[in-house]
Design a protein around this motif. Structure first.
Motif, short mmCIF file in Angstrom:
data_model
loop_
_atom_site.label_atom_id
_atom_site.label_comp_id
_atom_site.label_asym_id
_atom_site.label_seq_id
_atom_site.Cartn_x
_atom_site.Cartn_y
_atom_site.Cartn_z
N LEU A 64 -0.76 6.03 -8.13
CA LEU A 64 -0.14 4.72 -8.26
C LEU A 64 1.38 4.83 -8.16
O LEU A 64 2.04 3.93 -7.62
CB LEU A 64 -0.54 4.06 -9.58
N ARG A 65 1.94 5.91 -8.64
CA ARG A 65 3.38 6.13 -8.46
C ARG A 65 3.74 6.16 -6.97
O ARG A 65 4.72 5.56 -6.54
CB ARG A 65 3.79 7.46 -9.10
N GLN A 66 2.94 6.86 -6.19
CA GLN A 66 3.20 6.96 -4.76
C GLN A 66 2.98 5.64 -4.04
O GLN A 66 3.66 5.33 -3.06
CB GLN A 66 2.31 8.04 -4.15
N VAL A 67 2.07 4.85 -4.55
CA VAL A 67 1.77 3.54 -3.95
C VAL A 67 2.99 2.62 -4.00
O VAL A 67 3.18 1.76 -3.12
CB VAL A 67 0.56 2.89 -4.66
N GLN A 68 3.85 2.79 -5.02
CA GLN A 68 4.98 1.88 -5.19
C GLN A 68 5.90 1.83 -3.97
O GLN A 68 6.54 0.82 -3.69
CB GLN A 68 5.80 2.27 -6.43
N ALA A 69 5.96 2.94 -3.24
CA ALA A 69 6.81 3.00 -2.04
C ALA A 69 6.33 2.06 -0.95
O ALA A 69 7.09 1.72 -0.04
CB ALA A 69 6.87 4.43 -1.52
N TYR A 70 5.09 1.61 -1.03
CA TYR A 70 4.51 0.74 -0.01
C TYR A 70 4.43 -0.72 -0.47
O TYR A 70 3.98 -1.58 0.28
CB TYR A 70 3.11 1.23 0.36
N ALA A 71 4.87 -0.98 -1.70
CA ALA A 71 4.81 -2.33 -2.26
C ALA A 71 6.08 -3.11 -1.91
O ALA A 71 7.14 -2.52 -1.66
CB ALA A 71 4.64 -2.27 -3.77
N GLN A 72 5.99 -4.43 -1.91
CA GLN A 72 7.15 -5.28 -1.67
C GLN A 72 8.22 -5.05 -2.74
O GLN A 72 9.41 -5.05 -2.46
CB GLN A 72 6.72 -6.76 -1.67
N PHE A 73 7.77 -4.84 -3.98
CA PHE A 73 8.65 -4.52 -5.10
C PHE A 73 7.80 -3.72 -6.08
O PHE A 73 6.63 -4.03 -6.27
CB PHE A 73 9.17 -5.80 -5.77
N PRO A 74 8.36 -2.67 -6.70
CA PRO A 74 7.55 -1.84 -7.61
C PRO A 74 6.89 -2.67 -8.72
O PRO A 74 7.55 -3.45 -9.40
CB PRO A 74 8.58 -0.87 -8.20
N PHE A 75 5.59 -2.50 -8.89
CA PHE A 75 4.85 -3.27 -9.89
C PHE A 75 4.29 -2.39 -11.00
O PHE A 75 3.63 -2.85 -11.92
CB PHE A 75 3.70 -4.04 -9.24
N MET A 76 4.56 -1.10 -10.92
CA MET A 76 4.02 -0.17 -11.91
C MET A 76 4.80 -0.23 -13.21
O MET A 76 6.03 -0.31 -13.22
CB MET A 76 4.05 1.25 -11.36
N ASP A 77 4.08 -0.17 -14.33
CA ASP A 77 4.68 -0.13 -15.66
C ASP A 77 4.35 1.23 -16.27
O ASP A 77 3.23 1.45 -16.74
CB ASP A 77 4.12 -1.27 -16.52
N GLU A 78 5.32 2.12 -16.26
CA GLU A 78 5.09 3.48 -16.73
C GLU A 78 4.67 3.52 -18.20
O GLU A 78 3.87 4.37 -18.61
CB GLU A 78 6.36 4.33 -16.54
N SER A 79 5.21 2.62 -19.02
CA SER A 79 4.91 2.65 -20.45
C SER A 79 3.42 2.45 -20.71
O SER A 79 2.86 3.02 -21.65
CB SER A 79 5.72 1.58 -21.18
N VAL A 80 2.78 1.64 -19.88
CA VAL A 80 1.34 1.41 -20.04
C VAL A 80 0.58 2.71 -19.81
O VAL A 80 -0.32 3.08 -20.59
CB VAL A 80 0.85 0.32 -19.06
N TRP A 81 0.94 3.44 -18.76
CA TRP A 81 0.23 4.68 -18.44
C TRP A 81 0.50 5.76 -19.47
O TRP A 81 -0.37 6.59 -19.75
CB TRP A 81 0.59 5.14 -17.03
N GLN A 82 1.68 5.75 -20.06
CA GLN A 82 1.96 6.71 -21.13
C GLN A 82 1.08 6.44 -22.34
O GLN A 82 0.59 7.37 -22.99
CB GLN A 82 3.45 6.64 -21.53
N ASN A 83 0.86 5.17 -22.65
CA ASN A 83 0.03 4.81 -23.79
C ASN A 83 -1.46 4.98 -23.52
O ASN A 83 -2.27 4.94 -24.45
CB ASN A 83 0.31 3.37 -24.22
N LEU A 84 -1.83 5.15 -22.25
CA LEU A 84 -3.23 5.36 -21.90
C LEU A 84 -3.71 6.78 -22.19
O LEU A 84 -4.90 7.07 -22.04
CB LEU A 84 -3.45 5.06 -20.42
N ARG A 85 -2.81 7.63 -22.61
CA ARG A 85 -3.18 9.03 -22.82
C ARG A 85 -4.27 9.17 -23.88
O ARG A 85 -4.99 10.15 -23.90
CB ARG A 85 -1.95 9.85 -23.21
N GLY A 86 -4.38 8.18 -24.76
CA GLY A 86 -5.42 8.24 -25.78
C GLY A 86 -6.78 7.83 -25.25
O GLY A 86 -7.80 8.01 -25.93
#
Length: 256
Positions: A64-86
């Motif tokens: 998903l990080r790599q996908v951001q380069a192909y998006a009109q504007f970055p839509f990824m929220d890193e904080s969500v993925w950090q909290n998904l570690r559980g």
């Protein structure tokens, strides 16, 4: 039906150890990924969501990080993925998205008001009633050929409606992630976002001049006060009144 589908997608995030706004963000991120996978010919096959469904969280996160380069504007929220570690994985949500796609629901899904549906009405959030959005768009009389200026659209509700009308939306906001997610679900084109304060640092410029739009639609934040530097250092002759009152400067900016 749209709200019911959205609620079922949120239900699929139970057990992920996310708070409500993070669950909303995760759902929207994956739907943006699905939309981009379906509509973007530039997105490499190995980065399309269907190829990552059975991979682990680490692989999905990196893809998903790599996908951001192909998006009109970055839509990824890193904080969500950090909290998904559980969480062990996000298979229940991906499976639900896959089921809705197979049933033909995703192509017609409208989540313009996801921020309103998911947030506590008592928290003073920036989301607003869908009926207000419909009223403003109707009053603006937007036509498909127009470029529409949509500043301060932190929820993406107005910009999404502008794009659905066939017009092009330019958004300026200091909180671009959620509107990028909402707009990414609507369309992979026909809009742009600038991460900026419209009054203090306008970004819609052309050769050093403010871009002129046929119309603008917005709900400016209330109660703001700006420092004197904003109107004293303004290069565009926007501010007749020398005042820190936000509503005055916002209106002058829109008129300019």
């Amino acid at each position: 039906m749209n709200e019911k589908i959205f609620s079922q997608l949120l239900d699929a995030t139970r057990g992920f150890a996310l708070i409500a706004p993070q669950s909303t963000s995760l759902v929207l991120q994956l739907l943006c990924w699905w939309k981009l996978s379906k509509e973007s010919s530039a997105l490499p096959e190995e980065l399309r969501i269907a190829h990552l469904v059975d991979r682990d969280l680490t692989a999905q996160h990196e893809a998903l990080r790599q996908v951001q380069a192909y998006a009109q504007f970055p839509f990824m929220d890193e904080s969500v993925w950090q909290n998904l570690r559980g969480a062990r994985d996000i298979a229940p949500l991906l499976q639900k998205i896959g089921a809705f796609e197979a049933q033909g629901f995703l192509d017609k899904l409208i989540l313009d008001d996801a921020a309103f549906w998911s947030l506590d009405r008592r928290d003073g959030s920036f989301a607003f009633s869908p009926s207000l959005g419909e009223l403003l768009i109707g009053l603006a009389g937007i036509r498909a050929t127009q470029r529409v200026y949509v500043p301060w659209d932190n929820s993406g509700q107005l910009a999404a409606r502008v794009v659905r009308s066939g017009a092009t939306a330019l958004v300026e906001t200091r909180h671009p992630t959620l509107p990028a997610q909402i707009l990414g679900v609507v369309s992979t084109s026909g809009w742009d976002i600038n991460d900026t304060d419209p009054v203090g640092v306008p970004a819609a410029l052309d050769q050093g001049r403010l871009v002129r739009f046929e119309t603008s639609v917005c709900i400016p934040p209330m109660g703001l006060r700006y420092s004197s530097e904003v109107f004293e250092n303004d290069l565009f002759d926007r501010f007749v009144e020398k005042t820190p009152v936000g509503s005055v400067l916002q209106i002058r900016h829109l008129l300019a």
